[in-house]
Design an enzyme around this catalytic site. Sequence first.
Site: not given
Length: 263
Positions: A33, A142
């Site tokens: 991450d 998105y």
Amino acid sequence: MSKVIAVTGAARGIGLATARALRDKGATVVIGDIDEAAVTEAGRGLGVDAFALDVTSRESFAAFLGRVERLDVLINNAGVMPIGPVTEESEADARRCLDINVHGVMTGTKLALERMLPRGRGHVINIASLAGVLPTPGLALYNASKAAVLAFTEATRLEVRERGVHVSAVLPTFTNTELVAGTRSPKGQKNCEPEDIAAAIVELVGRPRPQVVVPRRLGPQTRLGTLLPDGVKRAIARKYGLDTLFLDYDHAARKVYDARIRS
């Protein structure tokens, strides 16, 4: 499950839930991450190896996968979701959304295939979204990114399917993670939990398929919906509040998330 599995964007949300579910099934899990502190804490809590990973950097992604011995499965989960009127989305938001959601998936997929194709086995799972097939006001960036992920995943799958490597897409519906902070659920619909998506991914690892919709019942509805006339689609959107869901939201509730994805 004896597979070695790498999960991106795994410091929280769907990625973390997936890493936990796969670990519980006996897989060797490695997580990455961009939030190094959060992923380190997540790795400590899970008892798995965790590394900082910037999916927009080929060098960072290659270094991450280089730490994974005998990669069997890569789960490209890292993603961001800016929302709001398309005219108010900045160029920086657009570029970052595409860099993470699209180029990050492409880079990870290609790097994984370089490792898997010579062995003639492996599985790349790209976390897309129902947003990739259901354009929604306030979600244009998105929507575009996840539509690209779906097209890329399917074309890649067709290209390598005779070479022993599986490539799959997962299409979750609204899920209770930071991505939907400050928004409301569609009328009459209960959001999924990250664990619901994780369970579907675990099943997909065990039985590879080209595409999985979560929850499964929305698959036929979604396919049918694409065939409806525009007027019917608009009426359905109004009925469930989808026409305003990502335009009329709590800006204060999204403040922390928005700041983090733009940092």
